[in-house]
Design an enzyme around this catalytic site. Structure first.
Site, short mmCIF file in Angstrom:
data_model
loop_
_atom_site.label_atom_id
_atom_site.label_comp_id
_atom_site.label_asym_id
_atom_site.label_seq_id
_atom_site.Cartn_x
_atom_site.Cartn_y
_atom_site.Cartn_z
N ASP A 13 18.48 0.57 12.68
CA ASP A 13 18.64 1.82 13.07
C ASP A 13 19.87 2.39 13.29
OD1 ASP A 13 19.15 0.63 15.48
OD2 ASP A 13 17.15 1.46 16.58
N ARG B 161 9.53 7.86 22.79
CA ARG B 161 10.72 7.72 23.30
C ARG B 161 11.57 8.96 22.71
NH1 ARG B 161 15.53 3.31 21.52
NH2 ARG B 161 15.05 3.68 19.59
#
Length: 532
Positions: free
Chosen positions: A446, A165
């Site tokens: 996150d 990613r």
């Protein structure tokens, strides 16, 4: 910081040590330079278009489906295809590109590891460069790690499939400049991972696979399609060698899923319900709309109407086009306390059973300790089939914009607001200290969950919403709670940890981005200025 290295087009702000010399070779820099020069102007125009779209929404125009693209939506077509090693993705684990994490994730009982340069990584220069080295070594099968106690970590013979990613379009890489401005972090991550690994990946029957975050429009997806096609042509590779899964984690993008699949049809293999960022985007996109204010974060679960509609529409859209519909993140962390652990497993099972029953082809976890539990759920739902592409959700009626925009019920509580403050401050402190993936109160947090926490409070202040006890949420109330919750954090963590940390800086940043008149778009942008 003084400029140390200059290529024909790019200026690097760090001297090249041993790690940089491995990754930033002359050939890799040449490829990166080509991408930056060719694609940065259009990327900048796309970011400007985002701002205009947001201004229109701020002025009262709610997001909606696009009628001028009905020709794409109303005809039958399929994506180009899905490689063999991506056919079964029932459990995916995600985490930052740190060396031990990469090994443990690839060795977990999962099908895919999404190695993350985005929301779970604080992109300090050394982290970004070492992350590229770690992924190169993982692809080559040479990665190992020895901890302080002498324990050696190595890859098992049949590791999970690796997907990288890259950073979102809005994120810069400040340590590399072009025309005196930071280059796109997305191009930096893509160029180096692709350049160093494409041949080795193809040689072992896999390929250069990517996750694309924070997309807001089909035009941004089309930009990625051009980047991928350019890279394939540059290295004489067949069209469709690069494969991508795109996260539908912004509110504007949910209205353009068919168009996104169409414009990436040579390269895309699926869409993903990036649920936490999607909730954050719902708040951020509709920030000026007082009738769209969400309750406590804990109340905003996937069984709520607007999120259930999002999941079902994604599945129906993807499967019609032959693309995967991936489920969202289970952020829970297993507990050593038996009673707490059973509660965690019950929560995860209920969430994943809903996803599997809806027709998702797989799902995300943040901790390898959840892999067996989640895999069993999808094994039961899928049986011998590798995926659920056959689930067309014909039973669903047409999902309307009103369903996707409807706010969910729930209370705004003092406890919820205080929890938001503690989570956001602790996450920001970790992030500016170089750690983007942080266990807090039993959840693997996150950037997305910290974003929900601080934007919720901003919106409550902005619209002078009341808490359950009748108290109006004001800047003064927030500042009072912030100071009180800092002391709670100090008590929970202890004086040595608190004093050694950057909590004052984190609290200062939290205060600023929660009380500024205009909502700060991403906390990682001002946070990035505090990273080395």
């Amino acid at each position: 910081m003084t400029q140390q290295v200059i290529s024909s087009e790019l200026a690097f702000q760090h001297a090249f040590g041993q790690d940089e010399q491995q990754i930033l070779t002359d050939e890799a820099i040449d490829f990166l330079s080509e991408l930056v020069v060719k694609f940065t102007p259009q990327r900048n125009a796309l970011l400007a278009e985002r701002e205009q779209t947001q201004r229109n929404i701020d002025n009262g125009n709610l997001p909606d489906f696009i009628s001028e693209t009905d020709s794409i939506k109303n005809i039958e077509w399929k994506i180009r295809g899905i490689p063999a090693d991506l056919q079964n993705r029932r459990v995916e684990i995600t985490g930052p590109v740190e060396r031990k994490m990469v090994i443990n994730a690839l060795n977990a009982n999962v099908n895919v590891f999404m190695a993350d340069f985005e929301d779970s990584l604080a992109p300090a220069w050394d982290k970004v460069i070492s992350g590229q080295i770690n992924l190169r070594d993982a692809v080559n099968g040479t990665i190992s790690y020895t901890n302080d106690a002498g324990k050696i970590y190595q890859l098992k013979p049949d590791p999970a499939v690796l997907i990288c990613r890259v950073r979102g379009l809005h994120l810069p890489e400040k340590h590399v400049t072009w025309q005196d401005k930071p280059i796109p972090g997305s191009l930096f991550d893509f160029a180096l991972y692709f350049f160093h690994n494409v041949n080795a990946l193809l040689a072992k029957g896999s390929g250069p696979y990517f996750y694309l975050p924070k997309t807001q429009s089909y035009k941004e997806a089309a930009w990625w399609g051009e980047v991928f096609s350019f890279a394939e042509d540059r290295f004489d590779l067949p069209r469709g060698t690069i494969k991508a899964t795109l996260l539908i984690e912004t509110l504007p993008a949910v209205f353009q899923m068919d168009e996104i699949l169409w414009h990436l049809r040579d390269h895309i293999v699926g869409l993903n319900c990036g649920r936490w960022d999607y909730i954050f985007s719902y708040i951020k996109t509709l920030k000026n709309h007082p009738d769209r204010v969400l309750p406590d974060r804990q109340s905003v679960t996937m069984d709520q109407g607007f999120l259930d509609a999002y999941s079902r529409l994604l599945i129906k859209t993807c499967h019609r086009r032959g693309a995967f519909a991936m489920g969202g993140m289970a952020a829970f962390i297993p507990s050593k306390d038996a009673e707490r652990n059973q509660w965690v497993l019950d929560k995860v099972q209920a969430d994943k059973q809903r996803e599997a029953a809806n027709g998702h082809d797989g799902t995300w976890i943040a901790h390898p300790g959840l892999a067996d539990t989640v895999k069993a759920i999808f094994d039961q739902a899928l049986g011998a089939r590798p995926n659920q592409l056959q689930v067309m959700r014909d039973q669903d009626g047409e999902i309307s914009a009103a369903e996707l925009l409807a706010p969910c019920p729930g209370e705004r509580t003092e406890a919820g607001m205080r929890a938001n403050i503690r989570v956001a401050v602790q996450y920001i402190e970790a992030w500016i200290s170089g750690n983007g993936c942080v266990p807090i109160y039993g959840l693997m947090e996150d950037a997305a969950t910290a974003e929900i926490s601080r934007t919720s409070i901003w919106q409550w202040i902005h619209h002078r919403k009341t808490l359950q006890g009748g108290e109006v949420v004001t800047e003064a109330l927030f500042r009072q709670m912030l100071q009180e919750e800092l002391q709670v954090i100090r008590q929970e963590l202890g004086d040595p940890r608190y004093s050694a940390g950057r909590f004052d800086e984190a609290a200062s940043l939290m205060e600023r981005i929660t009380t500024e008149r205009e909502l700060v778009e991403f906390l990682t942008l001002p946070g990035y200025r505090l990273l080395p």
